[in-house]
Design a protein around this motif. Structure first.
Motif, short mmCIF file in Angstrom:
data_model
loop_
_atom_site.label_atom_id
_atom_site.label_comp_id
_atom_site.label_asym_id
_atom_site.label_seq_id
_atom_site.Cartn_x
_atom_site.Cartn_y
_atom_site.Cartn_z
N ASP A 105 -1.33 -7.39 -6.82
CA ASP A 105 -2.25 -8.47 -6.52
C ASP A 105 -3.67 -8.13 -6.97
OD1 ASP A 105 -2.99 -11.02 -5.06
OD2 ASP A 105 -4.20 -9.57 -3.94
N ARG A 106 -4.09 -6.90 -6.72
CA ARG A 106 -5.43 -6.48 -7.18
C ARG A 106 -5.55 -6.60 -8.70
NH1 ARG A 106 -5.58 -0.92 -3.74
NH2 ARG A 106 -6.69 -1.66 -1.88
N HIS A 107 -4.46 -6.34 -9.39
CA HIS A 107 -4.48 -6.38 -10.85
C HIS A 107 -4.38 -7.81 -11.38
CE1 HIS A 107 -3.74 -5.26 -14.99
NE2 HIS A 107 -2.58 -5.88 -14.97
N ARG B 124 -7.71 -10.20 -9.85
CA ARG B 124 -8.74 -9.20 -9.62
C ARG B 124 -9.98 -9.74 -8.93
NH1 ARG B 124 -11.59 -5.68 -14.49
NH2 ARG B 124 -12.97 -4.43 -13.15
N TRP B 125 -10.39 -10.95 -9.27
CA TRP B 125 -11.69 -11.44 -8.82
C TRP B 125 -11.59 -12.29 -7.56
CZ3 TRP B 125 -14.86 -8.44 -11.04
CH2 TRP B 125 -14.67 -8.02 -12.35
N ARG C 184 -7.45 -8.21 1.60
CA ARG C 184 -6.11 -8.14 1.00
C ARG C 184 -5.15 -7.35 1.90
NH1 ARG C 184 -6.49 -9.29 -5.10
NH2 ARG C 184 -8.72 -9.56 -5.45
N TRP D 101 -8.46 0.62 -10.61
CA TRP D 101 -9.09 0.08 -9.40
C TRP D 101 -9.77 1.19 -8.60
CZ3 TRP D 101 -7.93 1.58 -4.39
CH2 TRP D 101 -8.65 0.89 -3.40
N ASN E 177 0.85 -1.19 0.00
CA ASN E 177 0.00 0.00 0.00
C ASN E 177 0.89 1.24 0.00
OD1 ASN E 177 -2.27 1.61 -0.03
ND2 ASN E 177 -2.69 1.39 2.17
N HIS F 149 -3.67 0.96 -10.56
CA HIS F 149 -4.26 1.61 -9.39
C HIS F 149 -5.35 2.59 -9.81
CE1 HIS F 149 -4.68 3.32 -5.40
NE2 HIS F 149 -4.74 4.49 -6.02
N LEU G 171 0.32 -4.90 -3.16
CA LEU G 171 -1.13 -4.75 -3.10
C LEU G 171 -1.69 -4.37 -4.46
CD1 LEU G 171 -3.80 -4.66 -1.58
CD2 LEU G 171 -3.25 -2.29 -0.92
N PHE H 84 -13.70 1.30 -7.86
CA PHE H 84 -14.12 1.14 -6.47
C PHE H 84 -14.86 2.37 -5.98
CE2 PHE H 84 -12.86 0.66 -1.82
CZ PHE H 84 -13.82 -0.31 -1.57
#
Length: 237
Positions: free
Chosen positions: A141-143, A146-147, A152, A213, A102, A210, A138, A217
């Motif tokens: 991993d989100r990228h 993703r699902w 996280r 996302w 992060n 980012h 972070l 979000f």
């Protein structure tokens, strides 16, 4: 040899709260590591900082740092922040990635603290006037996954990628840095093409990942009636 086998500089802070604009750093760690596993070369620096303001009970419950501790042993913010920024600027100028979980939070609060104490920003210390290359597990991993359902946080990511940690040790800046460096290596094992991407390109890919996302979000939160504290689409600051 890929960037994963070369020098990385891990960075983490523990703070008085979650506002990058208003809260203060109370402890930080910068760990330089070359290689991985038992043969890795590691150099660690940690700082205990007297923030000059009371540390909320809730923050102490997370990281264990009390007012008494920083008053008795804490370094002055200006001195500590200058040391931290100098090390990070030297690493980035040499082309070594700063690895932070992060990263947006830690880099942003560092920049705010430097400004608060009249010190040059991290960005201004770099020839490009741009804080790069930064690697954030972070964001990656989100990228890349993703699902995947579930939380996280760092402890969750360690479980997901098979990084052994003692949960009670996390939320100490140095333990968090070591775990973060292990997580990025574990992510690369699962996604081996990660190491083939040049650091400058990887940085730019994370900026876009980012942004996407945060935008999606924020739209979801807004649709649920939440309009305050939406994530900023900018990264790493």
């Amino acid at each position: 040899m890929t960037w994963l086998e070369q020098t990385m500089v891990g960075f983490d802070t523990e703070t008085t709260g979650v506002s990058t604009s208003n809260d203060r750093i109370v402890t930080a760690a910068v760990i330089t590591r070359t290689g991985s596993g038992a043969s890795a070369s590691v150099d660690a620096r940690t700082w205990l900082i007297n923030p000059g303001v009371p540390i909320p009970v809730g923050a102490t419950a997370v990281h264990g740092i009390t007012d008494a501790m920083v008053q008795a042993e804490g370094q002055s913010p200006a001195d500590a922040l200058e040391e931290i920024a100098s090390i990070l600027a030297g690493a980035l100028s040499a082309g070594f990635p700063v690895v932070a979980f992060n990263a947006q939070f830690d880099v942003s609060i560092l920049e705010a603290e430097l400004a608060r104490h009249g010190l040059p920003s991290l960005a201004s210390r770099l020839a490009t006037d741009d804080i790069r290359p930064v690697v954030d597990p972070l964001v990656l991993d989100r990228h890349l996954d993703r699902w995947r359902r579930g939380k996280r946080k760092l402890v969750n990511m360690c479980e997901t990628y098979g990084v052994p940690v003692v949960a009670d040790d996390l939320h100490a800046a140095d333990a968090d840095v070591l775990a973060t460096l292990d997580v990025i290596q574990a992510i690369a094992v699962r996604y081996p093409k990660l190491g083939e991407v040049a650091l400058t390109d990887l940085h730019d890919q994370q900026v876009e990942a980012h942004r996407k996302w945060a935008t999606e979000f924020s739209a979801w939160l807004t649709s649920k009636g939440t309009v305050d504290d939406l994530p900023s689409p900018s990264w790493p600051v």
